[in-house]
Design a protein around this motif. Structure first.
Motif, PDB file in Angstrom:
ATOM      1  N   MET A  74       0.807  -1.214   0.000  1.00  0.00           N
ATOM      2  CA  MET A  74       0.000   0.000   0.000  1.00  0.00           C
ATOM      3  C   MET A  74       0.843   1.268   0.000  1.00  0.00           C
ATOM      4  O   MET A  74       0.520   2.248  -0.674  1.00  0.00           O
ATOM      5  CB  MET A  74      -0.932  -0.001   1.215  1.00  0.00           C
ATOM      6  N   ALA A  75       1.919   1.276   0.756  1.00  0.00           N
ATOM      7  CA  ALA A  75       2.735   2.473   0.900  1.00  0.00           C
ATOM      8  C   ALA A  75       4.147   2.078   1.303  1.00  0.00           C
ATOM      9  O   ALA A  75       4.353   0.987   1.865  1.00  0.00           O
ATOM     10  CB  ALA A  75       2.125   3.400   1.961  1.00  0.00           C
ATOM     11  N   HIS A 105       4.635   3.695  -8.241  1.00  0.00           N
ATOM     12  CA  HIS A 105       4.249   3.289  -6.884  1.00  0.00           C
ATOM     13  C   HIS A 105       4.587   1.830  -6.613  1.00  0.00           C
ATOM     14  O   HIS A 105       5.031   1.484  -5.504  1.00  0.00           O
ATOM     15  CB  HIS A 105       2.751   3.522  -6.687  1.00  0.00           C
ATOM     16  N   TYR A 106       4.381   0.970  -7.606  1.00  0.00           N
ATOM     17  CA  TYR A 106       4.553  -0.474  -7.390  1.00  0.00           C
ATOM     18  C   TYR A 106       5.845  -1.028  -7.994  1.00  0.00           C
ATOM     19  O   TYR A 106       5.982  -2.246  -8.122  1.00  0.00           O
ATOM     20  CB  TYR A 106       3.342  -1.222  -7.932  1.00  0.00           C
ATOM     21  N   ALA A 114       1.726   5.763 -15.453  1.00  0.00           N
ATOM     22  CA  ALA A 114       3.061   6.051 -14.926  1.00  0.00           C
ATOM     23  C   ALA A 114       3.042   6.157 -13.407  1.00  0.00           C
ATOM     24  O   ALA A 114       3.978   5.705 -12.731  1.00  0.00           O
ATOM     25  CB  ALA A 114       3.596   7.341 -15.545  1.00  0.00           C
ATOM     26  N   ALA A 115       1.979   6.746 -12.843  1.00  0.00           N
ATOM     27  CA  ALA A 115       1.887   6.874 -11.388  1.00  0.00           C
ATOM     28  C   ALA A 115       1.776   5.513 -10.729  1.00  0.00           C
ATOM     29  O   ALA A 115       2.396   5.260  -9.686  1.00  0.00           O
ATOM     30  CB  ALA A 115       0.695   7.753 -11.014  1.00  0.00           C
ATOM     31  N   LEU A 116       0.989   4.624 -11.331  1.00  0.00           N
ATOM     32  CA  LEU A 116       0.868   3.277 -10.785  1.00  0.00           C
ATOM     33  C   LEU A 116       2.186   2.520 -10.899  1.00  0.00           C
ATOM     34  O   LEU A 116       2.608   1.833  -9.956  1.00  0.00           O
ATOM     35  CB  LEU A 116      -0.243   2.509 -11.511  1.00  0.00           C
ATOM     36  N   GLU A 152      -1.775  10.106  -3.802  1.00  0.00           N
ATOM     37  CA  GLU A 152      -0.453  10.500  -3.317  1.00  0.00           C
ATOM     38  C   GLU A 152       0.331  11.291  -4.362  1.00  0.00           C
ATOM     39  O   GLU A 152       1.126  12.166  -4.020  1.00  0.00           O
ATOM     40  CB  GLU A 152       0.337   9.264  -2.890  1.00  0.00           C
ATOM     41  N   ALA A 153       0.085  11.013  -5.643  1.00  0.00           N
ATOM     42  CA  ALA A 153       0.783  11.728  -6.707  1.00  0.00           C
ATOM     43  C   ALA A 153       0.144  13.075  -7.018  1.00  0.00           C
ATOM     44  O   ALA A 153       0.685  13.842  -7.825  1.00  0.00           O
ATOM     45  CB  ALA A 153       0.793  10.872  -7.971  1.00  0.00           C
TER      46      ALA A 153
END
Length: 322
Positions: free
Chosen positions: A108-109, A243-244, A238-240, A141-142
């Motif tokens: 998650m974070a 993050h992962y 791109a954000a996903l 978050e982004a």
């Protein structure tokens, strides 16, 4: 000795509620492993307070696969043991938004996996929120998705997510091929979905069930032209991906060119796939998460969390690297 072992060379695990759908799946995933010892009670003693107290005191970790009220009672029982209390992993909804419990979505974070590893009390996430949070939190978050943005989450699950009564209905006669439910807009997964997605506005959540045993799709439609900065579908992707990056069980995949996605491809795994289906010309996108409602949505996540909590297995390596 593994982290948290009370005695012996490997940690012991007791599943309180092992005869339920999630409990049975956890047992199946843990059986035969040499790095843990599964403990059990005879059926006639499973509701005996004294027998349960004794096995709680002997176990390094207890998984609560119980209704909410029973999970709260079991938590009180564990607390009464003081220094002999086992670590608890609660698969019910009783403690998912309780600040004294760590939420068990390791990806998650940043820092969530080590937090799970260090916690004596972890709440296993719900199946629907796992998909919704996985899609929404990185965008919040982004700064792509405002916290107060009106969000709708749609989902379809295999009937095994409804427990014994729904399984019996679908495997017998009389259940519909497809059904919307939760239309009172008070589904029990909403509090954790909102909290851990980082949303200040309560989302609309519309779940449904289909005539297949397991598998799940969670989708979030978005009008990109009303978001700050008018992001393109590629910006969401791109954000996903950022993050992962490096996550073992979560994969950001390209959208299928045919614009279709079926729910069962990840059955019997702990995988979670995320996709962005976008139309840049129309400035619209649909985010989709695919997972096994009994895997990453329940028992798979539970095993992953147990590995972190007890310092064993692949999840422990992930926790140390985070």
């Amino acid at each position: 000795m593994a982290q948290g072992t009370k005695s012996g060379s490997v940690p012991s695990i007791f599943i309180d509620g092992e005869s339920g759908t999630t409990g049975l799946q956890i047992v199946e995933r843990l059986q035969g492993r040499a790095d843990i010892a599964l403990r059990s009670l005879p059926p006639e003693l499973r509701k005996d307070p004294s027998a349960k107290r004794d096995i709680f005191a002997e176990a390094d970790a207890v998984v609560l696969c119980l209704p909410d009220d029973a999970a709260k009672e079991a938590t009180s029982l564990a607390a009464s043991l003081g220094s002999q209390a086992p670590k608890l992993l609660d698969a019910s909804t009783a403690h998912r938004v309780d600040p004294d419990w760590t939420y068990g979505f390791a990806e998650m974070a940043p820092g969530q996996a080590p937090a799970i590893a260090a916690s004596p009390r972890v709440s296993n996430p719900g199946c629907y929120p796992t998909g919704g949070i996985a899609l929404l939190r990185p965008l919040v978050e982004a700064g792509i998705l405002p916290k107060d943005f009106p969000v709708t989450v749609n989902a379809v699950s295999g009937y095994s997510g409804g427990g014994k009564s729904m399984i019996a209905a679908y495997e017998g006669e009389g259940a519909p091929s497809f059904e919307l439910y939760g239309l009172s807009l008070e589904h029990k997964h909403l509090p954790e979905l909102q909290l851990y997605s980082g949303l200040s506005r309560r989302p609309i959540f519309v779940p449904s069930v289909g005539d297949f045993r397991q598998g799940m799709l969670v989708s979030v439609p978005l009008h990109l032209d009303v978001l700050p900065g008018r992001p393109a579908p590629a910006d969401l992707q791109a954000a996903l991906e950022k993050h992962y990056a490096g996550a073992e069980w979560v994969r950001v995949a390209p959208a299928e060119a045919n614009g279709k996605l079926e729910p069962e491809a990840l059955n019997n795994t702990n995988g979670l796939e995320l996709r962005v289906f976008g139309n840049a010309k129309r400035q619209q996108a649909v985010l989709v998460a695919r997972l096994d409602n009994l895997g990453k949505g329940a028992s798979g996540a539970a095993v992953q969390n147990l590995e972190l909590m007890l310092g064993i297995g692949a999840a422990n390596r992930m926790g140390k690297a985070a």
